[in-house]
Scaffold this motif. Structure first.
Motif, mmCIF file in Angstrom:
data_model
loop_
_atom_site.group_PDB
_atom_site.id
_atom_site.type_symbol
_atom_site.label_atom_id
_atom_site.label_comp_id
_atom_site.label_asym_id
_atom_site.label_seq_id
_atom_site.Cartn_x
_atom_site.Cartn_y
_atom_site.Cartn_z
ATOM 1 N N CYS A 796 0.836 -1.221 0.000
ATOM 2 C CA CYS A 796 0.000 0.000 0.000
ATOM 3 C C CYS A 796 0.862 1.258 0.000
ATOM 4 O O CYS A 796 0.667 2.145 -0.823
ATOM 5 N N PHE A 797 1.802 1.358 0.914
ATOM 6 C CA PHE A 797 2.587 2.592 1.065
ATOM 7 C C PHE A 797 3.951 2.504 0.387
ATOM 8 O O PHE A 797 4.538 3.539 0.060
ATOM 9 N N GLY A 798 4.452 1.308 0.214
ATOM 10 C CA GLY A 798 5.833 1.136 -0.221
ATOM 11 C C GLY A 798 6.630 0.678 0.973
ATOM 12 O O GLY A 798 6.378 1.108 2.122
ATOM 13 N N GLN A 799 7.607 -0.201 0.715
ATOM 14 C CA GLN A 799 8.323 -0.820 1.826
ATOM 15 C C GLN A 799 9.045 0.209 2.689
ATOM 16 O O GLN A 799 8.908 0.211 3.910
ATOM 17 N N GLN A 800 9.822 1.098 2.062
ATOM 18 C CA GLN A 800 10.570 2.104 2.829
ATOM 19 C C GLN A 800 9.638 3.106 3.476
ATOM 20 O O GLN A 800 9.806 3.486 4.636
ATOM 21 N N GLU A 801 8.633 3.554 2.718
ATOM 22 C CA GLU A 801 7.687 4.526 3.247
ATOM 23 C C GLU A 801 6.921 3.961 4.436
ATOM 24 O O GLU A 801 6.667 4.656 5.428
ATOM 25 N N SER A 802 6.553 2.667 4.317
ATOM 26 C CA SER A 802 5.823 2.025 5.406
ATOM 27 C C SER A 802 6.664 1.967 6.669
ATOM 28 O O SER A 802 6.169 2.238 7.780
ATOM 29 N N GLN A 803 7.944 1.601 6.530
ATOM 30 C CA GLN A 803 8.826 1.504 7.684
ATOM 31 C C GLN A 803 9.049 2.885 8.314
ATOM 32 O O GLN A 803 8.976 3.050 9.533
#
Length: 868
Positions: A796-803
């Motif tokens: 949904c957000f992107g792996q880096q963005e989510s983290q």
């Protein structure tokens, strides 16, 4: 903010890039400024109307609507011949005598030849004594005894018909006695028709001039005298020195000069007068000025200024002869001396004219700061009756008005209570009008000078406190009611109010005055086509309604108020449309800038409408007014933000306020396509403020899907994502407000990730959250709406963005970390940050963090067991 100036300084900077470094104090300032702009409604701010440059000093400006016959001239010739050497003029008495209803018995005497009375008849007191052949010859003995007998027995001796005749007077207030040869004489006529009585025969302590004849109506009732002639210092009855003619004058009309006073005059004053005359004949201006100062100082030291000097008329005669001198400095010294001697009538008028003539030349201003000329002018202002010496007062206050154009003199006049003195004058005029007197043109002329002086005095530092303390604001409101038709006067008063209502205390006082709204609406209605009046009254109403909720409701409820605002809107909009394509003459202001008068009126009128619409009861009514909305849209359709920035921005702000009310009868909703098309021009313009104001409207209108679809077709949603890169707190805030609505539609959500919006929102959260929890809350709401169909946080957000998002939210939800501000100098803002963090940010941030964590996969792949 001057957009054109920014373009010159930073021609290559994209509009969305930050402007300068962000400091703690700047963050606080921006946060405070934004508090009133995030409710969806905002008061409109505008510049005060500029005063046009007046190149000449005159009683009435070049734009005055007064005709020459209705106003005193500003230019005139003036010399010694305009002064009356006798100085016998005095203000007319305002008392009225009772009208006559009976013809005196003496007027019905036969036309026979008058009979000379016998000695017995004289002794009996039935007939008046024969006057002496020589009026100046003292008659003693029987004549004296006869006069004394008459004073005690006249009423008992005369018949009732004679008494009736004595106690009545003609309709003009003077008794008329017709003698045997039908000649008519007024008993209260001038001194030429009276016979003076020797000093020895006057009553003790009475300095009045008595007729040397038998008791007539004059002995029964004394002629009226002015207040100054009735009492002197300490209440002792004495004759006013106004009628004295110096050493050669009639001694019977004033107190006798003592030998000591005569000696002082001959030894001290006469030599100075002779020296002044000699200096004038030799045209020695410097010497004349010095001697004039010596004379003034001597009279002041001996307390002989005013009307107390026995030889006052002699002094005035000598001064009047010197007034043909051409040096304005000497003329001012002489005028000060004349005014200090308390002249009246034509002499007062001529002296005030002389001072006004001198004050017209700006180069003479320094002379008014020397000596006590300002004190003398203030004393003249206080002591002059506006109804009996109106023209003199016009020139006196006119001089003060011209002098208040000098900032140094303004400070001096404020210290000398000039504001309070003018307020007393206004109150006196109001009181007289309330008692039934009709407002006259001459009183209007006085008020024009007084209000123009107050307009200049209002710029002084302590003026607001003084205006409030002496209730000048209330007095000005009463004058509006009495002189509404006087355009010149209304212009001056509106100029005063446009200055003082920039400050909350004066604005509140005016808003609290019960009839102020009715008064201003009447002025607008009466002077609709007088743009300089309309623009200032509208500015005042805009100030009153900017922060005062009660004022908004009271103005809107005033009968005909909104109708007149719409009438003004229509008239000046039509004028503006007609002028398009033509070269419009712009007015040059005092600071050298130019202004389009028609546009300026539209700006101020639209501002009033915008401020009125903030009220939750008034806003929906205006929102449903199709005529008003139509006029607003015509402004956007016909004007360009690059050339008419303030007008366009005020119009969009008004539409934003009206679009806040989502009612069924909303004209904004009905014309929403037309509104959107007009706003698209502003979005595409290279003007940051115009873009922000347009996006405010989008934030309200995007509550409807049809609007979201229209803006998506125009790629406005993508533009909003780009605006997230702006360092401008309000630009980012507005962009987030619109994006929240776009994320409601599932098909519009992918755009956010495609335009790298997730990364931008995380950066916004990191940069602004600890100093703007409202903005941080909006970011969380966007991401919440965006992730409505989430299955995996990384997808949904992107792996880096989510983290990054998860770590940042945990940090911001920790109280110690979130509220550990690097600046705590503003307690109010600290409390505000804590409240918004607790009530607005935490609820939505906690839910978002829980959603991310729930859909975040922590499972790791299993390794093959060894030896399997």
């Amino acid at each position: 903010m001057d957009t054109n100036t920014q373009k010159k300084k930073l021609p290559d900077r994209p509009f969305y890039l930050p402007q300068g470094e962000t400091t703690s104090s700047r963050i606080i300032t921006e946060a405070k400024e934004s508090l009133g702009n995030r409710t969806g409604l905002q008061a409109v701010v505008t510049k005060r109307p500029c005063t046009p440059r007046d190149a000449t000093r005159s009683l009435f400006g070049a734009s005055s609507s007064r005709t020459p016959e209705n106003r005193p001239p500003s230019s005139f010739s003036l010399g010694s011949r305009h002064f009356d050497g006798s100085d016998t003029s005095r203000p007319a008495s305002r008392g009225r005598l009772q009208p006559i209803n009976h013809t005196p018995i003496f007027s019905t005497l036969s036309e026979e030849k008058p009979k000379i009375p016998t000695e017995e008849e004289i002794d009996s007191g039935l007939l008046p004594p024969k006057p002496p052949s020589d009026p100046n010859k003292v008659q003693r003995g029987k004549a004296t005894r006869t006069r004394l007998q008459q004073s005690t027995s006249v009423e008992s001796s005369l018949s009732s018909e004679v008494k009736s005749g004595l106690e009545t007077s003609p309709s003009d207030g003077n008794q008329v006695i017709k003698n045997a040869d039908e000649s008519v004489r007024r008993v209260h006529s001038g001194p030429k028709e009276r016979t003076p009585i020797p000093v020895e025969e006057r009553g003790e302590g009475d300095g009045r001039e008595m007729p040397h004849r038998a008791p007539s109506s004059a002995s029964v009732r004394s002629p009226p005298r002015s207040a100054e002639s009735r009492t002197g210092s300490g209440g002792t009855k004495r004759t006013s020195s106004a009628g004295s003619t110096g050493r050669g004058g009639s001694a019977g009309r004033r107190e006798e000069e003592t030998a000591e006073e005569a000696l002082f005059f001959s030894q001290n004053i006469t030599p100075l007068l002779d020296r002044m005359t000699d200096a004038s004949s030799k045209k020695d201006a410097k010497r004349l000025g010095q001697v004039t100062e010596e004379l003034y100082s001597l009279l002041q030291k001996e307390n002989l200024l005013g009307r107390s000097c026995k030889q006052r008329t002699t002094i005035l005669k000598s001064i009047f002869k010197l007034l043909d001198v051409e040096d304005s400095r000497i003329q001012l010294k002489l005028a000060r001396l004349i005014l200090a001697l308390k002249v009246t009538g034509t002499n007062l008028l001529s002296a005030c004219k002389l001072v006004f003539k001198i004050s017209r030349n700006e180069k003479n201003d320094p002379e008014f700061l020397k000596g006590d000329i300002l004190d003398v002018l203030m004393d003249t202002l206080k002591s002059t009756d506006p109804f009996n010496a109106s023209e003199a007062l016009v020139f006196c206050i006119g001089s003060l008005k011209l002098l208040t154009g000098n900032s140094t003199i303004v400070k001096q006049l404020v210290k000398k209570d000039c504001i309070e003195s003018l307020a007393i004058l206004l109150n006196s005029i109001n009181k007289t009008i309330r008692e039934g007197s009709e407002p006259t043109t001459q009183i209007g002329n006085i008020l024009i000078q007084a209000t123009a002086a107050l307009r200049n005095l209002a710029d002084a530092g302590s003026s607001r406190e003084r205006l409030l303390g002496c209730q000048a604001i209330e007095s000005l409101c009463l004058i509006i009611d009495s002189f509404t038709s006087d355009g010149d006067l209304m212009l001056n008063i509106s100029r005063i109010f446009s200055k003082v209502t920039l400050h909350t205390d004066c604005c509140t006082a005016l808003a609290d005055y019960p009839t102020s709204y009715k008064s201003f609406v009447s002025v607008l209605q009466k002077h609709q086509h007088k743009s300089d009046v309309v623009v200032r009254v509208s500015f005042v109403l805009g100030n009153m309604t900017a922060k005062n909720e009660v004022a908004r409701l009271r103005l809107f409820q005033e009968a005909g108020s909104f109708d007149i605002l719409l009438a003004l809107f229509r008239f000046y909009l039509e004028q503006d449309v007609k002028n398009q394509g033509k070269e419009v003459k712009k007015e040059v202001t005092e600071d050298g800038s130019t202004v389009n008068k028609t546009e300026d009126v539209l700006i101020k009128v639209i501002r009033v409408i915008a401020n009125l619409s903030i009220n939750e009861n008034v806003g929906p009514v205006i929102c449903s007014n199709y005529q008003c909305v139509d006029y607003l849209l015509k402004v956007l359709e016909t004007k360009d933000v690059s050339s008419s920035e303030e007008l366009v921005l005020n119009t969009v702000a008004t539409i934003n306020n009206l679009s806040f009310y989502n009612t069924k009868t909303s004209a904004i909703t009905t014309h929403q396509v037309r509104v959107l098309e007009a706003l698209l021009k502003l979005v595409l313009a290279n003007n940051m403020e115009a873009m922000v104001e347009a996006c405010r409207v989008f934030a309200n209108l995007t509550r409807q899907r049809v609007v979201r679809d229209f803006l998506t077709e125009q790629k406005i949603d993508r533009m909003l994502v780009t605006m997230l890169d702006s360092g401008n707190r309000e630009v980012v805030y507005i962009s987030c407000g619109v994006l929240i609505n776009f994320m409601v539609d599932e098909e519009k959500r992918p755009m956010l990730k495609q335009e790298h919006g997730i990364r931008k929102l995380v950066e916004v959260l990191r940069d602004f959250s600890k100093t703007d929890w409202e903005l941080a809350s909006l970011v969380c709401q966007i991401l919440w709406n965006y992730s409505g169909k989430i299955t995996s946080s990384n997808d949904c957000f992107g792996q880096q963005e989510s983290q990054d998002l998860m770590e940042l939210l945990m940090e911001l939800l920790d109280r110690d970390s979130a509220l550990d501000l690097s600046f705590k100098e503003d307690e109010e803002m600290t409390d505000y940050f804590e409240e918004t963090w607790t009530e607005q940010f935490c609820p939505v941030a906690e839910q978002l963090l829980q959603r991310i964590e729930t859909h975040q996969s922590d499972l790791e792949p299993l390794e093959n067991p060894s030896g399997s």
